[in-house]
Scaffold this motif. Structure first.
Motif, PDB file in Angstrom:
ATOM      1  N   TYR A 255       0.851  -1.182   0.000  1.00  0.00           N
ATOM      2  CA  TYR A 255       0.000   0.000   0.000  1.00  0.00           C
ATOM      3  C   TYR A 255       0.892   1.240   0.000  1.00  0.00           C
ATOM      4  CZ  TYR A 255       1.062  -0.330   5.003  1.00  0.00           C
ATOM      5  OH  TYR A 255       1.700  -0.438   6.212  1.00  0.00           O
ATOM      6  N   THR A 256       0.247   2.396  -0.016  1.00  0.00           N
ATOM      7  CA  THR A 256       0.969   3.669   0.025  1.00  0.00           C
ATOM      8  C   THR A 256       0.988   4.178   1.456  1.00  0.00           C
ATOM      9  OG1 THR A 256       0.252   4.194  -2.214  1.00  0.00           O
ATOM     10  CG2 THR A 256       1.049   6.021  -0.859  1.00  0.00           C
ATOM     11  N   ASN A 257       2.191   4.558   1.952  1.00  0.00           N
ATOM     12  CA  ASN A 257       2.300   4.982   3.349  1.00  0.00           C
ATOM     13  C   ASN A 257       1.858   6.440   3.505  1.00  0.00           C
ATOM     14  OD1 ASN A 257       4.375   6.573   2.452  1.00  0.00           O
ATOM     15  ND2 ASN A 257       5.967   5.639   3.701  1.00  0.00           N
ATOM     16  N   TYR A 258       2.014   6.973   4.714  1.00  0.00           N
ATOM     17  CA  TYR A 258       1.532   8.322   5.022  1.00  0.00           C
ATOM     18  C   TYR A 258       2.262   9.400   4.226  1.00  0.00           C
ATOM     19  CZ  TYR A 258       5.699   8.298   7.976  1.00  0.00           C
ATOM     20  OH  TYR A 258       6.986   8.191   8.447  1.00  0.00           O
ATOM     21  N   ASP A 259       3.438   9.117   3.670  1.00  0.00           N
ATOM     22  CA  ASP A 259       4.173  10.085   2.863  1.00  0.00           C
ATOM     23  C   ASP A 259       3.926   9.890   1.374  1.00  0.00           C
ATOM     24  OD1 ASP A 259       7.199  10.705   4.815  1.00  0.00           O
ATOM     25  OD2 ASP A 259       5.331  11.834   4.614  1.00  0.00           O
ATOM     26  N   GLY A 260       3.004   8.990   1.016  1.00  0.00           N
ATOM     27  CA  GLY A 260       2.709   8.755  -0.386  1.00  0.00           C
ATOM     28  C   GLY A 260       3.703   7.843  -1.075  1.00  0.00           C
ATOM     29  N   VAL A 261       4.511   7.101  -0.315  1.00  0.00           N
ATOM     30  CA  VAL A 261       5.519   6.212  -0.891  1.00  0.00           C
ATOM     31  C   VAL A 261       4.952   4.793  -0.919  1.00  0.00           C
ATOM     32  CG1 VAL A 261       7.835   5.264  -0.616  1.00  0.00           C
ATOM     33  CG2 VAL A 261       7.384   7.662  -0.041  1.00  0.00           C
ATOM     34  N   PRO A 262       5.012   4.091  -2.055  1.00  0.00           N
ATOM     35  CA  PRO A 262       4.568   2.687  -2.086  1.00  0.00           C
ATOM     36  C   PRO A 262       5.469   1.831  -1.202  1.00  0.00           C
ATOM     37  CG  PRO A 262       4.695   3.600  -4.302  1.00  0.00           C
ATOM     38  CD  PRO A 262       5.357   4.590  -3.405  1.00  0.00           C
ATOM     39  N   VAL A 263       4.856   1.063  -0.294  1.00  0.00           N
ATOM     40  CA  VAL A 263       5.633   0.284   0.668  1.00  0.00           C
ATOM     41  C   VAL A 263       5.079  -1.124   0.765  1.00  0.00           C
ATOM     42  CG1 VAL A 263       6.281   2.291   2.054  1.00  0.00           C
ATOM     43  CG2 VAL A 263       4.188   1.039   2.612  1.00  0.00           C
ATOM     44  N   VAL A 264       5.935  -2.014   1.335  1.00  0.00           N
ATOM     45  CA  VAL A 264       5.490  -3.312   1.835  1.00  0.00           C
ATOM     46  C   VAL A 264       5.362  -3.144   3.348  1.00  0.00           C
ATOM     47  CG1 VAL A 264       5.985  -5.767   2.021  1.00  0.00           C
ATOM     48  CG2 VAL A 264       6.734  -4.477   0.006  1.00  0.00           C
ATOM     49  N   GLY A 265       4.205  -3.394   3.916  1.00  0.00           N
ATOM     50  CA  GLY A 265       3.982  -3.111   5.334  1.00  0.00           C
ATOM     51  C   GLY A 265       3.465  -4.316   6.089  1.00  0.00           C
ATOM     52  N   VAL A 266       3.901  -4.409   7.360  1.00  0.00           N
ATOM     53  CA  VAL A 266       3.381  -5.398   8.313  1.00  0.00           C
ATOM     54  C   VAL A 266       2.805  -4.614   9.477  1.00  0.00           C
ATOM     55  CG1 VAL A 266       3.992  -7.223   9.938  1.00  0.00           C
ATOM     56  CG2 VAL A 266       4.966  -7.230   7.641  1.00  0.00           C
ATOM     57  N   TYR A 267       1.589  -4.925   9.896  1.00  0.00           N
ATOM     58  CA  TYR A 267       0.928  -4.161  10.946  1.00  0.00           C
ATOM     59  C   TYR A 267       0.339  -5.119  11.972  1.00  0.00           C
ATOM     60  CZ  TYR A 267      -2.819  -5.375   7.674  1.00  0.00           C
ATOM     61  OH  TYR A 267      -3.643  -6.043   6.838  1.00  0.00           O
ATOM     62  N   ARG A 268       0.264  -4.640  13.215  1.00  0.00           N
ATOM     63  CA  ARG A 268      -0.340  -5.434  14.281  1.00  0.00           C
ATOM     64  C   ARG A 268      -0.796  -4.502  15.399  1.00  0.00           C
ATOM     65  NH1 ARG A 268       4.076  -9.464  16.219  1.00  0.00           N
ATOM     66  NH2 ARG A 268       4.168  -9.777  13.965  1.00  0.00           N
ATOM     67  N   TRP A 269      -1.845  -4.898  16.081  1.00  0.00           N
ATOM     68  CA  TRP A 269      -2.350  -4.153  17.243  1.00  0.00           C
ATOM     69  C   TRP A 269      -1.834  -4.828  18.510  1.00  0.00           C
ATOM     70  CZ3 TRP A 269      -4.218   0.328  18.482  1.00  0.00           C
ATOM     71  CH2 TRP A 269      -4.831   0.513  19.728  1.00  0.00           C
ATOM     72  N   ILE A 270      -1.084  -4.076  19.339  1.00  0.00           N
ATOM     73  CA  ILE A 270      -0.541  -4.605  20.598  1.00  0.00           C
ATOM     74  C   ILE A 270      -1.522  -4.244  21.706  1.00  0.00           C
ATOM     75  CG2 ILE A 270       1.439  -4.637  22.141  1.00  0.00           C
ATOM     76  CD1 ILE A 270       3.176  -3.713  19.838  1.00  0.00           C
ATOM     77  N   GLU A 271      -2.410  -5.171  22.007  1.00  0.00           N
ATOM     78  CA  GLU A 271      -3.476  -4.901  22.975  1.00  0.00           C
ATOM     79  C   GLU A 271      -2.912  -4.584  24.351  1.00  0.00           C
ATOM     80  OE1 GLU A 271      -7.200  -4.144  24.199  1.00  0.00           O
ATOM     81  OE2 GLU A 271      -6.638  -4.711  22.150  1.00  0.00           O
ATOM     82  N   LYS A 272      -1.835  -5.261  24.728  1.00  0.00           N
ATOM     83  CA  LYS A 272      -1.266  -5.063  26.076  1.00  0.00           C
ATOM     84  C   LYS A 272      -0.757  -3.650  26.272  1.00  0.00           C
ATOM     85  CE  LYS A 272       1.907  -7.382  29.275  1.00  0.00           C
ATOM     86  NZ  LYS A 272       2.919  -8.461  29.417  1.00  0.00           N
ATOM     87  N   ARG A 273      -0.290  -3.006  25.160  1.00  0.00           N
ATOM     88  CA  ARG A 273       0.261  -1.655  25.259  1.00  0.00           C
ATOM     89  C   ARG A 273      -0.689  -0.595  24.694  1.00  0.00           C
ATOM     90  NH1 ARG A 273       3.398  -4.179  27.962  1.00  0.00           N
ATOM     91  NH2 ARG A 273       2.021  -3.124  29.402  1.00  0.00           N
ATOM     92  N   GLU A 274      -1.786  -1.045  24.072  1.00  0.00           N
ATOM     93  CA  GLU A 274      -2.823  -0.161  23.561  1.00  0.00           C
ATOM     94  C   GLU A 274      -2.339   0.766  22.445  1.00  0.00           C
ATOM     95  OE1 GLU A 274      -3.886   1.446  27.486  1.00  0.00           O
ATOM     96  OE2 GLU A 274      -5.835   0.465  27.229  1.00  0.00           O
ATOM     97  N   PHE A 275      -1.511   0.256  21.536  1.00  0.00           N
ATOM     98  CA  PHE A 275      -1.183   0.991  20.336  1.00  0.00           C
ATOM     99  C   PHE A 275      -0.805   0.013  19.222  1.00  0.00           C
ATOM    100  CE2 PHE A 275       3.009   0.000  21.428  1.00  0.00           C
ATOM    101  CZ  PHE A 275       3.412   0.625  22.611  1.00  0.00           C
TER     102      PHE A 275
END
Length: 650
Positions: A255-275
Motif C-alpha cells: 500500500y501507500t504509506n503516510y508520505d505517499g511512498v509505495p511500501v510493503v507493510g506489516v501491521y499489528r495491534w498490541i493490545e497489552k500496550r494499547e497501540f
C-alpha cells in the motif's frame, strides 16, 4: 546503406544481436516477475520477525520497569520510611528523619536508573504526593489519576498517555505500599523515560535503508517518547496498514504509506500496550533484488551475445591480413613500445580500427610523458611535506616531554603536601595516612590538625570529583581552607556548612563537587565529633568487631546552602577508626568485580589495627592492589588509620 552492403560482418552481427536482444529482454523480464513474487513473501517474513522482536522487547522493557517499581515498593527502607512520612506531621523529628532517608536513597536510584525519570509516593488519603524526587510536584493531588486509583490494589502499568503537567507522552508504573502489619497506606509510582521506547521502535534490525517502524494510538496519532501526533497530520494519519491495525487486525499488505511512498507493510495491534506497531519498507528497496536479478540476466545474456558476435567476426575475418598486422602492432604496444604505428591497408572496419589504434597509441605516449612529469613534481612535493612532518613530530615530542616533566613535578609536590604523621604529640591518639593517585595528580587528600587549645585534634579526608590538574588544584584550595578553620576549633557540622558556603560557587563554576569527612577528637573526654559530606562512612573497630559509623551527607557544592549533622561517638581504649575514599571500595579487578564493603569489613576483622599503623596501611593497600591485579586503577585510593590508646588521665 552502403556500409550495410559492403560489410558481411555488419549484416551477420547486427541480425544476430537483434534477435538475441529480444530473447534476453523477455528472459530478464520473466526473471524479474518471478523474483518479485518470491521476494515479496521473504520481505514480509523479515518485517514480521522484526515486528515480533520489537513487540517482545517493548513488553519486556515495560515488564522490567514494573518489576523494578514492585521491588522498590517492597523494599523495607522505602516501606518503613514512606509510612512515617505519610502518617506523621511534617514538623515532627521522625518525619524529617524518614524524609531525609528517602531523599538520600531515591534520587540515587533515579540517577543510576536511566529508565526512571521520577519516583514519588502518594498517600491513600486524598492521593497527595507526600514525597517526590521532583520537589516541584510535592503537595499535588492525583486523586483522579488511573495509576493512583488502581495502584492502591495492585501493581499497574498505565500505558502511554499525555502527562497533565508536561503534556508529553508518559508511561507510569504504580504499586501499593504496605506497612509492617500488611495494611496499605500509599502508592509508590514512577514515570518512565520513554527514550528507550523510541530506541526499540526506531532501531533498524537488518531491515533495509528505507525501513521504518512507528507507533500509532487508537486515535490515529503518531506516538513517540517526545510527543503525540505530528503537525502535518492534525486530523490523524490513515493508511491501509494503520486503519487495519487499529481495527485489531494483524497482517501485511502492499500500500501507500503516510508520505505517499509505495511500501510493503506489516501491521499489528498490541493490545497489552494499547497501540499499533507498523513496520514498512519502500517497494523500491524491497524489490531491488528482483530488478538486479533481471538486469543480471539481461546483462549476462547481452555479454553472451557480444561473445558470439565476436566469434562470428573472427571467423569471418581470420584470413584478412590487416588483422594480423594490427595484432603485431598491438603486441608491441602491450610490451611498452608506444612509438609504433599500425599500417592501414583498407578503408573498411579494419582500416578504421587501425587508424583509431594509431591515435590511441599517440595519446597514450603523450599521456605517459605527461604522467612522468607529474610523478617527478609530486615526488618533490611529498619529500618536502615529509620533512615538515618530521620537524613537527620532533617539536611535539619535545613539548610532550616538557609536559610530562611538569606532571611528574606536580605529582611529587602533591604527595609532599600530604602529612606522613600528625602534628600533635603523645600516644593517646596515633594516626597515619596514605594516598595513591590514579593519575599523575589526583583529587584525594587527607590532613591532620592540632587545634590550638591542645585538648582537641582533628582529622579530615576528602575526594574532589574528577582527576588531573584541575582536581589537584581544587584539592589544595579545599585542604587549605579546611585547615584554616579547623585550627580555630570549629565543630565538624558547622565547619562543613561553612566550607560549603565558601566553596560552592567555585565548585559549581568548575562543575565539580567535594566529598569531605571531618572528625574532631576531645582527647580529655574521649569523644569523637564527626560530620560527613559525601564520603564513605568510617569504620569503627572495637573489641574485634567491625562496624560502619552511620554518618552521611551530600558532597560540598551540591547545593548553595547545606546543613550537616554532627555525630558524637564515645571512644574506648583500643578503638581503631578507618577513614577511606571511594577508590578503596570501588576498586575493580580484571573481571569487573568491585572490592566492596564486605571485603573491607572482613579485611579489618582479620587484621586488627595496632600501634604499628604503617604495617596496617601497607598490608591493606597491598590487599587492594592484589585484588586489582593487572586491571587499571580508575580512581585515587586514600586511607587514614587512627588508634585510640586512652583519654588523658585526670
Amino acid at each position: 546503406m552502403k556500409f550495410w552492403t559492403r560489410s558481411l560482418i555488419a549484416r551477420l552481427v547486427t541480425s544476430f544481436l537483434l534477435v538475441a536482444t529480444i530473447a534476453v529482454a523477455l528472459l530478464g523480464y520473466t526473471a524479474y516477475r518471478l523474483g518479485t513474487e518470491s521476494i515479496q513473501q521473504s520481505v514480509i517474513e523479515r518485517l514480521s520477525v522484526a515486528s515480533s522482536l520489537k513487540e517482545g522487547e517493548l513488553n519486556r522493557w515495560v515488564d522490567d520497569q514494573r518489576q523494578e517499581v514492585q521491588v522498590l515498593a517492597a523494599s523495607p527502607i522505602i516501606r518503613l520510611n514512606a509510612a512515617e512520612v505519610v502518617r506523621n506531621d511534617p514538623n515532627s523529628p521522625i518525619y524529617r528523619s524518614s524524609y531525609q532517608i528517602l531523599t538520600t536513597y531515591l534520587p540515587s536510584i533515579v540517577l543510576n536508573k536511566s529508565s526512571l525519570t521520577e519516583i514519588f509516593i502518594l498517600s491513600n488519603d486524598g492521593g497527595k504526593i507526600v514525597y517526590s524526587t521532583d520537589k516541584n510536584r510535592e503537595g499535588l493531588f492525583r486523586l483522579a489519576d488511573r495509576y493512583f486509583i488502581q495502584g492502591q490494589r495492585a501493581a499497574l502499568v498505565q500505558n502511554v498517555y499525555p502527562s497533565p503537567i508536561t503534556l508529553k507522552p508518559t508511561i507510569t508504573i504504580a504499586a501499593p505500599l504496605f506497612d509492617a502489619t500488611g495494611k496499605p497506606f500509599g502508592v509508590l509510582a514512577g514515570h518512565i523515560n520513554l527514550d528507550r521506547l523510541d530506541q526499540i521502535v526506531f532501531e533498524r534490525v537488518g531491515q533495509g535503508e528505507t525501513s521504518e517502524s512507528y507507533l500509532v494510538d487508537r486515535f490515529n496519532d503518531f506516538v513517540s517518547g517526545q510527543r503525540f501526533g505530528r503537525s502535518d497530520f492534525l486530523r490523524g494519519v490513515h493508511t491501509v496498514g494503520i486503519d487495519a491495525a487499529i481495527r485489531g487486525e494483524d497482517g501485511s499488505a502492499l500500500y501507500t504509506n503516510y508520505d505517499g511512498v509505495p511500501v510493503v507493510g506489516v501491521y499489528r495491534w498490541i493490545e497489552k500496550r494499547e497501540f499499533a506497531l507498523i513496520t514498512e519498507i519502500s517497494q523500491d528497496e524491497a524489490f531491488a533484488p528482483a530488478r538486479r536479478l533481471g538486469l543480471i540476466v539481461f546483462g549476462v545474456g547481452f555479454v553472451l551475445e557480444l561473445t558470439i558476435a565476436l566469434v562470428i567476426y573472427l571467423l569471418t575475418r581470420q584470413i584478412v591480413r590487416p588483422v594480423s598486422a594490427l595484432t603485431r602492432t598491438a603486441a608491441q604496444v602491450a610490451a611498452g613500445d608506444l612509438t609504433v604505428q599500425s599500417t592501414v591497408f583498407t578503408n573498411d572496419e579494419i582500416g578504421v580500427l587501425a587508424r583509431t589504434f594509431n591515435r590511441m597509441t599517440t595519446q597514450l605516449r603523450q599521456g605517459r610523458e605527461h604522467l612522468e612529469e607529474q610523478v617527478v613534481e609530486r615526488t618533490a612535493e611529498l619529500r618536502d611535506t615529509n620533512a615538515r612532518l618530521q620537524q613537527l613530530a620532533t617539536e611535539l615530542s619535545e613539548k610532550n616531554q616538557y609536559l610530562q616533566q611538569g606532571l611528574t613535578l606536580a605529582h611529587d609536590i602533591q604527595l609532599g603536601l600530604l602529612p606522613d604523621r600528625p602534628p600533635w604529640h603523645g600516644e593517646r591518639l596515633i594516626a597515619a595516612g596514605r594516598s595513591l593517585p590514579s593519575a599523575e595528580v589526583g583529587g584525594d587528600f587527607y590532613t591532620f590538625v592540632d587545634i590550638r587549645d591542645s585538648e582537641h585534634v582533628a582529622v579530615a579526608i576528602g575526594d574532589i570529583s574528577g582527576k588531573g590538574v584541575g582536581a589537584a588544584l581544587m584539592m589544595a584550595l579545599t585542604s587549605s581552607t579546611l585547615e584554616e578553620r579547623a585550627r580555630e576549633g570549629t565543630q565538624p557540622g558547622a565547619l562543613l556548612s561553612e566550607l560549603n558556603t565558601r566553596l560552592a560557587p567555585r565548585l559549581k563554576a568548575n562543575k565539580m563537587n567535594a566529598a569531605l569527612l571531618y572528625a574532631m577528637f576531645d582527647l580529655k573526654k574521649a569523644i569523637m565529633y564527626i560530620s560527613n559530606a559525601g564520603m564513605i562512612a568510617p569504620l569503627l573497630i572495637r573489641n574485634g568487631a567491625v562496624s560502619f559509623i552511620d554518618v552521611y551527607g551530600l558532597p560540598l557544592g551540591s547545593l548553595p546552602q547545606l546543613s550537616y549533622t554532627q555525630l558524637e561517638v564515645p571512644l574506648q581504649p583500643g578503638d581503631s577508626i578507618v577513614l577511606m575514599s571511594d577508590g578503596v571500595v570501588e576498586a575493580h579487578n580484571e573481571q569487573g568485580v568491585m572490592f566492596g564493603f564486605e571485603q573491607i569489613e572482613a579485611l579489618f576483622m582479620n587484621q586488627p589495627i595496632h600501634n604499628s599503623l604503617d604495617v596496617s596501611l601497607d598490608y591493606t593497600l597491598a590487599q587492594v592492589a592484589e585484588f586489582i591485579g593487572a586491571s587499571e586503577q580508575h580512581d585515587d585510593v586514600t586511607l587514614v588509620l587512627l588508634h585510640f590508646n586512652g583519654a588523658e588521665q585526670q
